[in-house]
Design a protein around this motif. Sequence first.
Motif, mmCIF file in Angstrom:
data_model
loop_
_atom_site.group_PDB
_atom_site.id
_atom_site.type_symbol
_atom_site.label_atom_id
_atom_site.label_comp_id
_atom_site.label_asym_id
_atom_site.label_seq_id
_atom_site.Cartn_x
_atom_site.Cartn_y
_atom_site.Cartn_z
ATOM 1 N N CYS A 528 0.868 -1.152 0.135
ATOM 2 C CA CYS A 528 0.001 -0.058 -0.059
ATOM 3 C C CYS A 528 0.896 1.099 -0.208
ATOM 4 N N ARG A 531 2.311 1.630 -3.379
ATOM 5 C CA ARG A 531 1.396 2.169 -4.469
ATOM 6 C C ARG A 531 1.241 3.601 -4.387
ATOM 7 N N TRP A 532 0.926 3.979 -2.768
ATOM 8 C CA TRP A 532 0.810 5.317 -2.567
ATOM 9 C C TRP A 532 1.667 6.236 -3.069
ATOM 10 N N ARG A 533 3.088 5.747 -2.990
ATOM 11 C CA ARG A 533 4.332 6.817 -3.458
ATOM 12 C C ARG A 533 4.129 6.725 -4.768
ATOM 13 N N ARG A 535 1.751 6.577 -6.913
ATOM 14 C CA ARG A 535 0.496 7.257 -7.576
ATOM 15 C C ARG A 535 1.121 8.804 -7.293
ATOM 16 N N ALA A 536 1.594 9.125 -6.038
ATOM 17 C CA ALA A 536 2.034 10.423 -5.625
ATOM 18 C C ALA A 536 2.940 11.125 -6.738
#
Length: 551
Positions: A528, A531-533, A535-536
């Motif tokens: 998670c 994936r967050w990084r 997307r950022a």
Amino acid sequence: MHRMHRRVLAVCCVVIALAGFAAGADRAKPSSAPADVVHERDTPLTRVAFGSCSRPTLPQRLWKPLGELEPEVFAWLGDVVYADSREQTFVWRPSPLEHVRDIYAMQKALPEYKAFVDGPSKPLVLGVWDDHDFNLNNGGDRNQLRDSVQEIFLDFLDEPAESLRRQREGLYVSHAWSGPDRKGRIRRVKLILLDVRYFRQDFDSDTDSKWAMWISSLTAGQPVNVNFPGVGDEQVVRHEELRHKQHRDHSRGDMLGDAQWTWLEAQLRDSAEQQFDLTLIGSGVQVLSDTPIIEKWGLFGSSQRRLLKTVHDLGVPGVVFLSGDVHMGEMLCTDDTEDYLLGLSYQSAHSTPVPAQRPHHLPDDSPITVNTVPRLGYPLFEFTSSGMTHSCKTQIPIVSCLFAVNWLAPGTFRVGPTIFDDLNFGFIEIDWDNEVVEASIRGKDGAAGLVTKIPFSRLRPFQQSDKETASASELQYEAHLCPHRHPVDDVHLWARFGVRVVLISALLVLVLGVPLLCLSLPFLLLRCVWRWRFRAASTSASSQPRHAKSE
């Protein structure tokens, strides 16, 4: 003259040799033995009570109603106290002898128990242990403290110093009572208490482990075909509604040990020769039960069959089993046509000729031969009382005890549709005038929760009159079989099997799924975060002006 001496000498040698041979034959011939303790009475024994599973730290609600029934004999059938210590669920360890001695003294000093022992009837208190008062849960011959615990147990019972049980290994013992009834006939009752702990081989001493046997009993349930080895060419293969696979002798371990087996055979031979009206055999664990999960004689298939075969071979009349351990009251019965328990498929001298009828538990397409007629000649009953201070009802808070026992752990040999799940004790009352034995499992108010009456005729081999027709004899023989045995058809059998499979699967998911979920949580968190990084970073790159690239 010398010839005469030689002849006399030869004759003497022959006589001495024959005498020695006869003496050797007499020594080799099995002999009977009277009961260890014999009670001569003015009247026959009438009332016997029994119970098991008691904790001195819990309320003692049964001693008062039990005392009001004025039993002449009370027999502990194991778990008099819980001497061993529980470290965690299903994990027990032996306690120091000081603790064992203290907890036995605590039980003996209870006001309710003392009032019962010293009550108006002043019952003779007898007993034998099971595992927890043996100081080792599910323990056997590897309990290194067993000799010391045996002395503590005998002190609790106020066993005389000259008692045989203080001179030999193990707590097994027999008592016999005799006395005239109103018609002047001498009536005899024997109580045999078996020690199923001192000599019992541990599960891990055999190739089959305890857990493997329990798992096989849980997953069993469908009808199977079983081969029954016979004598010579007498071999029968027939379709039996075997509920659980442990009847195929999963364990070759021994329950009683050589010395106790020899003693038991002599006691049963005495009961047969003296024609005792009733022979009660007490055991800390159930003898006939095929209920899964519980500890029982069925986990030691060779010992179970040896016990029943001994009763059968000696033609002992009036045998009734008593047991404890399972935290509920239960009545069991096996017809002697259900001879897979005996492991026999041959006709013996004690078999009784009856019409070649189809036993009620056999399917219509199974063959009926001479081998399916009775072996012992009468049904074997077992009465189980367990839970004097705690029971199945008090220990299963999530689901109903009746549901758990009847659906998740059904028993093939159960008499009646259910069990008694509350606190209970067993009570046997003998009506000598009408020759009827009434056995009941009673609760906190002394009322009978389960009860059955057994005529003496049902505890004797079935006899067919020469004048009776085959149809009349069949009806009488049907009445001679186990009472109130509710049939279990294939639908119910498969339904119970399906329920057990679903619950076991759910249990495995909980046991295996939760640890796997815990192990996977860090990876899920890392994924998670990654994936967050990602997307950022993608958002940041897409937000830059397009002309920045050309510059």
